[in-house]
Structure formats: C-alpha cells, structure tokens
Design an enzyme around this catalytic site. Structure first.
Site: not given
Ligand code: PBG
Length: 312
Positions: A177, A187, A201, A217, A232, A258, A297
C-alpha cells in the site's frame, strides 16, 4: 482467443456506512458514491449479491466519536459490528470484509496512535488494531483487512484471532500500500482529510518509487499468516500486481482507489470518455495483470453490465 476474463465473482464493493436511518449522503468529490445508513445499504447489498459480487468492504463514517486514541474502533456495538451483523443476517452468503485501521476514528486522521510530535507509534497501534479486529470477527466478518501498514500487525492479528476461536476468519493484508495522493476522495468520504490537515502517512505507507520494498512488505505479511495480499492503488501500480502474483502464489487483490474512480467519473462527465467502457476495460486489465479480486466503487455498475451481457 481472450486470455483474461472478468466476472462479478472477481469484484469486491467498497461501501461507506453511517449512523441513522434513511440516510444517503453523496460524497461531492467521489461522484456516484454515497454514504449509506445500514437500512439503505441492505437493499443495495442484496442487488450486488444477486448479481454475483463476491463481497463488500465496509468503511465507517464516524461523525461524533473521533478521539486521539480511537476508542470507538473497539466498540462491540459500534457502527461496523452492527453493519456486519445486519449484512450476515440478511445475506449470509455475501462476503463481508472489514477495514482494520484507525483513521476513521482518530481526531488526527492517522491510521494509528501518535506521540506528542505527531509520529505514528507502531507497536502501541498494533494493540488497538488487534482489539478492533477481534470485534469485527466476533460480529461475523469473513475477512478482516488491515489497511494501516504497521509492521507486525498481520502476525499479531492472526495469533489473537486463533486464540479467540476465530480460526476461520481470514486476513486480507493491505501489503503493498503506497503513500498515494489518489486517496483524496476517500479521506473526504470518511472525514479524515480535514483531520489530517497537512500531515502525511509517508512514515508508514510505501514510497511510490519502490517496487522491491513492496515485495518485502508482502513477504513479511505472507510469513505472518496473510490469506490474500493487496496492491493499492490500482492502475498506476499494475506492475506490482503482476510481481506480487508471480512471487507468492497467494491470491492478489487490487484496489481501484477513490481518486482513480473519481477520474473516470469526472472525465466521463466532461464527455471525454465513456464511463462504462473505460470502467470495464480497467477491470479486465487488472485481471490480465494477475489480480483475483478487484475492489472498485464501480462494482455494482460492473456487475449490472456483466449481467446485461449475459454473464460474460
Ligand atoms: C486507510 C484507508 C485509505 C483507503 C482505504 N483505507 C486511505 C488512506 O490510507 O489514507 C483509501 C481507499 C481509496 O482511496 O479509495 N486506512
């Protein structure tokens, strides 16, 4: 002659749930996606299940209980456990995946607990994640999916689940990720964007330039007991999907996040592309790259389109 095939069974639908009844609250930066109260989620979940979608991935919108230490994440009667119980009662055959991470619950928007300087504390966070995962398993989740990227959390969650009698609860590990800017609309949807402000992050999510680190990882999560690995975001990271699939022999999930989804919708809205065709093309490309499961989505839209085409 086609090599890669897409079916609804490859699809996982991420959904946002909120408290209350009869609530359908659009996400302005994520066109076509609404936050739903549990009663509004159920009929849509029923349609997804009827069309063959494999599972739902639940993300909570916590409106009033955000705290520095995310206590609400461990509440056995919280929004997520209630949504899981309602889904499993109504649709026992539809898979339910829960998100193990603290960002919807923290007042600062980080996925973990922080110290006075704002630094995310790995080991202290794991204790909370374990309790959160146990709460989800007790509610009946089929998979818990740690998306937090703390080191060592897969092993800790696996041990705790087994000791508590949840040996059959599987783990979908968000392993590769990346610290991506494509998460913006998510968010906004869970309300962590404002809380995060200018903080990032990057101390726990991966550098987008790093492929070998992503594989490292994954190797750790495999050794710690992951049942399925996630890459991701999706399209900009297709090379990682292929490499992870080839390296570990575990099923690979990919998340069309997203920001990626919002780009499809926005480009379609300005008449630049055809939403349905570009959605289906991107999904079959994930399959070609080696993904077994795709979080998008557009899962319900895609399942409807596949059904219109007579399955596949
Ligand atoms: C955080 C989390 C995120 C997403 C899924 N779980 C955002 C982040 O790491 O800030 C993002 C998914 C998306 O953008 O559709 N636990």
């Amino acid at each position: 002659m086609r090599e890669a095939h897409l079916s609804a069974a490859n699809l996982i639908w991420p959904v946002f749930v909120l408290e209350g009844e009869r609530r359908v609250v659009e996400v302005p930066t994520l066109p076509g996606v609404a936050r739903l109260s549990i009663d509004e989620l159920l009929p849509r979940a029923e349609e997804a299940h009827r069309l063959g979608v494999a599972a739902l991935a639940i993300f909570p919108v916590i409106e009033s209980e955000k705290t520095p230490r995310a206590e609400e994440a461990m509440n056995p009667d919280g929004l997520v456990p209630r949504a899981v119980r309602a889904l499993k009662r109504a649709l026992p055959e539809l898979g339910v995946i829960t998100d193990v991470a603290l960002d919807p619950y923290t007042s600062h928007g980080q996925d973990g607990l922080i110290d006075d300087t704002g630094y995310v504390l790995n080991d202290e966070t794991i204790e909370v994640l374990v309790r959160q995962a146990l709460t989800h398993a007790a509610a009946g989740a089929d998979f818990v999916a740690p998306s937090d990227m703390m080191d060592g959390r897969i092993g800790a969650v696996r041990r705790a689940l087994d000791e508590a009698g949840h040996a059959m609860t599987a783990i979908l590990a968000y392993s590769a990720k990346y610290a991506s800017s494509f998460y913006g609309p998510f968010r906004d949807a869970v309300g962590s964007a404002r809380a995060l402000g200018k903080s990032s992050k990057e101390t726990y999510q991966l550098d987008p330039g790093n492929a070998r680190e992503g594989l490292r990882e994954c190797a750790l999560d495999v050794a710690e007991g992951a049942d399925m690995l996630m890459v991701k975001p999706g399209l900009p990271y297709l090379d990682m999907v292929t490499r992870v699939e080839e390296a570990f022999g575990l099923p690979v999930a990919v998340y069309q996040v997203s920001g990626e989804y919002a780009m499809l919708r926005a480009a379609a809205a300005m008449g630049a592309i055809d939403y349905a065709r570009c959605l289906m093309e991107s999904l079959v490309c994930f399959r070609r790259a080696g993904a077994s499961a795709i979080l998008t989505y557009g899962a319900l839209d895609a399942a409807r389109l596949l059904a219109d085409q007579g399955g596949e």
